[in-house]
Scaffold this active site. Structure first.
Site, PDB file in Angstrom:
ATOM      1  N   GLU A   1       0.851  -0.986   0.109  1.00  0.00           N
ATOM      2  CA  GLU A   1       0.019   0.128  -0.169  1.00  0.00           C
ATOM      3  C   GLU A   1       0.893   1.460   0.032  1.00  0.00           C
ATOM      4  O   GLU A   1       0.734   2.166   0.938  1.00  0.00           O
ATOM      5  CB  GLU A   1      -1.043  -0.127   1.175  1.00  0.00           C
ATOM      6  CG  GLU A   1      -2.039  -1.157   1.090  1.00  0.00           C
ATOM      7  CD  GLU A   1      -3.237  -1.121   2.172  1.00  0.00           C
ATOM      8  OE1 GLU A   1      -3.183  -0.040   2.853  1.00  0.00           O
ATOM      9  OE2 GLU A   1      -4.094  -2.024   1.814  1.00  0.00           O
TER      10      GLU A   1
ATOM     11  N   GLU B   1      -5.429  -8.651   0.255  1.00  0.00           N
ATOM     12  CA  GLU B   1      -6.090  -8.073   1.600  1.00  0.00           C
ATOM     13  C   GLU B   1      -7.712  -8.076   1.145  1.00  0.00           C
ATOM     14  O   GLU B   1      -7.892  -7.564  -0.118  1.00  0.00           O
ATOM     15  CB  GLU B   1      -5.741  -6.937   1.972  1.00  0.00           C
ATOM     16  CG  GLU B   1      -4.351  -7.283   2.836  1.00  0.00           C
ATOM     17  CD  GLU B   1      -3.775  -5.933   3.526  1.00  0.00           C
ATOM     18  OE1 GLU B   1      -4.750  -5.341   4.196  1.00  0.00           O
ATOM     19  OE2 GLU B   1      -2.681  -5.655   3.699  1.00  0.00           O
TER      20      GLU B   1
HETATM   21  C1  BG6 Z   1      -4.559  -2.224   4.905  1.00  0.00           C
HETATM   22  C2  BG6 Z   1      -3.394  -2.693   5.543  1.00  0.00           C
HETATM   23  O1  BG6 Z   1      -4.658  -0.949   4.906  1.00  0.00           O
HETATM   24  O2  BG6 Z   1      -5.689  -2.722   5.907  1.00  0.00           O
HETATM   25  C3  BG6 Z   1      -3.075  -3.643   6.701  1.00  0.00           C
HETATM   26  O3  BG6 Z   1      -2.414  -3.178   4.640  1.00  0.00           O
HETATM   27  C4  BG6 Z   1      -4.506  -3.389   7.742  1.00  0.00           C
HETATM   28  O4  BG6 Z   1      -2.005  -3.528   7.392  1.00  0.00           O
HETATM   29  C5  BG6 Z   1      -5.626  -3.649   7.000  1.00  0.00           C
HETATM   30  O5  BG6 Z   1      -4.408  -3.888   8.680  1.00  0.00           O
HETATM   31  C6  BG6 Z   1      -6.820  -3.190   7.542  1.00  0.00           C
HETATM   32  O6  BG6 Z   1      -7.123  -1.873   8.102  1.00  0.00           O
HETATM   33  P1  BG6 Z   1      -7.133  -1.682   9.824  1.00  0.00           P
HETATM   34  O7  BG6 Z   1      -7.036  -0.230   9.712  1.00  0.00           O
HETATM   35  O8  BG6 Z   1      -8.560  -2.161  10.092  1.00  0.00           O
HETATM   36  O9  BG6 Z   1      -6.110  -2.353  10.653  1.00  0.00           O
END
Ligand code: BG6
Length: 471
Positions: free
Chosen positions: A169, A370
């Site tokens: 990201e 993700e």
């Molecule tokens: C992404 C990241 O932005 O979202 C992760 O690559 C992150 O590191 C994931 O944990 C979920 O976001 P959050 O803020 O709920 O942890």
């Protein structure tokens, strides 16, 4: 209808600093994540949430965690290497052997269990020493440190790791750096942000070229957070704003490694704002040679914008909630979409549209690194976690996969967030994503015992049926 291919990479994802803990063990140096203290991010006082020092204690539970992944039938596991386990400050000339060994052991265990390692070189955990020297804005130092670090990983893990991701990201680091422990405060830093953007691109290009000489069979790509941006209405001004936002939020992070140059609209934007980005023709030539093999992307939701107005009334939240860019666009709510309890819009069709848009622009293989639902799970007295809401979210997204493949998109894997519970980027351990519950609270570390959630058994079935049994 095309089916999901038999070798589709079903798995899940984590990142080092959010899952490992052991923040100063075996020679590890402090990263920007380890030294965060005080302050407010996304409206939360970070004193009220845990730090990343122990996280899910994966550093001491990795064998058990891999066994749980194997039990679910994972074909792949996407994780990151902790930069400061390998180079504690970033500037050492020789790597920390204990750090190197940890990842050899982890990777060997994955391979033993027939799980393909999908490795992210850098996920939000810049060595704090480098940050103190200016971080990514110190072009010479940061680029050299990253390339040395990446090259070390390539030499160590070559032939074992076939899929590398350069930076997780990068777009969120540039736009929401203040949430991620960097001193950068998002696009409002203007020129400084875009200089950092360019410096990170040079580092990635050099790493891509280095890999070509070290391991000819390995593949490499970026791992941006991609959300297709919709116009709020069919007003041409809104459509133009959506075009701008797609470019600034999504495409500029991939273009250099496919098209070999920066988009003219981005160059115009810099000019109009008097941003004087230091870039040489030798640097730009790197992009002509440093081509990626695939795109890893993180998808949580779509984004909606309208034409920018003077007052830019949209209130910016966290990385998934949209943002404004003066003269280009401003975020808007999409009243057609439901939201998670953390305010993130849920848009499975947007997942298909985003995959299509990536395919249209780049025509490269794609892997999801993700996607997932953060929620406050409850461990019952009899050791169960009934996370039907997570199953529901994942099901709706997985249902899109056959359609995405049928659309012609070269999608080769799905690795949702997260394999096991870990500490959220800025909402602590209470916002859980995993298939496996880790028994700890925000400040009470309890026994760190692992519990299989309902989604664990469900995902196991999804994988064994190659995505056909989603009940
Ligand atoms: C992404 C990241 O932005 O979202 C992760 O690559 C992150 O590191 C994931 O944990 C979920 O976001 P959050 O803020 O709920 O942890």
């Amino acid at each position: 209808m095309k089916n999901i291919p038999k070798d589709f990479l079903w798995g899940a994802s984590t990142s080092a600093y959010q899952v490992e803990g052991a923040w100063d063990a075996d020679g590890k140096g402090p990263s920007v994540q380890d030294v965060k203290s005080g302050g407010f991010i996304a409206g939360l006082n970070i004193k009220d949430i845990t730090d990343f020092k122990v996280a899910a204690d994966h550093y001491n539970h990795w064998k058990e965690d891999v066994a749980l992944m194997a039990e679910m039938g994972f074909k792949s596991y996407r994780f990151s290497i902790n930069w400061t386990r390998i180079y504690p400050t970033g500037v050492e000339t020789t790597p920390n052997e204990k750090g190197i060994k940890f990842y050899h052991d982890l990777i060997d265990e994955l391979i033993k269990n027939k799980i393909e390692p999908l490795v992210t070189i850098h996920h939000f955990d810049l060595p704090n020493y480098l940050e103190e020297q200016g971080g990514w804005n110190n072009k010479e130092l940061a680029v050299e440190a990253y390339v040395k670090y990446a090259t070390t990983l390539f030499n160590e893990y070559k032939t074992k790791v076939k899929y590398w991701q350069t930076i997780n990201e990068q777009n969120m680091v540039i736009m929401f750096g203040h949430l991620l422990g960097k001193r950068m405060t998002g696009v409002d830093k203007g020129e400084e942000s875009y200089q950092m953007f360019h410096n990170m691109n040079i580092a990635q290009a050099k790493a891509i070229l280095a890999l070509r000489t070290i391991d000819k069979d390995a593949k490499i790509g970026p791992a941006p957070n991609i959300s297709l941006v919709y116009p709020e209405t069919s007003k041409p001004e809104d459509v133009l704003a959506a075009h701008n936002a797609n470019l600034i939020r999504n495409w500029i992070y991939i273009d250099p490694f496919v098209k070999g140059e920066y988009d003219q609209i981005l160059l115009n934007f810099w000019k109009e704002n008097n941003y004087n980005i230091q870039m040489t023709s030798e640097e730009m030539d790197l992009f002509k040679k440093a081509k990626i093999d695939f795109i890893a992307f993180n998808y949580y939701s779509s984004m909606t914008v309208k034409a920018p107005t003077k007052d830019q009334d949209f209130v910016v939240g966290d990385q998934q909630m949209g943002f404004n860019l003066e003269g280009m666009f401003q975020s808007a709510k999409n009243s057609n979409l439901e939201k998670t309890e953390y305010g993130w819009e849920v848009d499975p069709i947007g997942f298909r549209l985003t995959a299509r848009a990536l395919h249209d622009r780049y025509n490269l293989p794609i892997v999801i690194t993700e996607n997932g639902l953060g929620a406050k799970d409850v461990l019952t007295d009899d050791g169960k976690i009934h996370d039907d809401y997570r199953i529901d979210y994942l099901r709706k997204h997985i249902e899109q996969i056959p359609d995405i493949i049928n659309d012609g998109v070269k999608l080769f894997g799905y690795n949702p967030w997260s394999a096991i519970d870990l500490v959220s980027t800025h909402q602590g351990i209470s916002k859980r994503y995993g298939f496996v519950y880790v028994n700890r609270d925000e400040f009470d570390l309890k026994d760190m015992k692992r519990y299989r959630k309902d989604s664990f058994y469900w995902y196991k079935k999804v994988i064994s049926s190659n995505g056909t049994d989603l009940d």
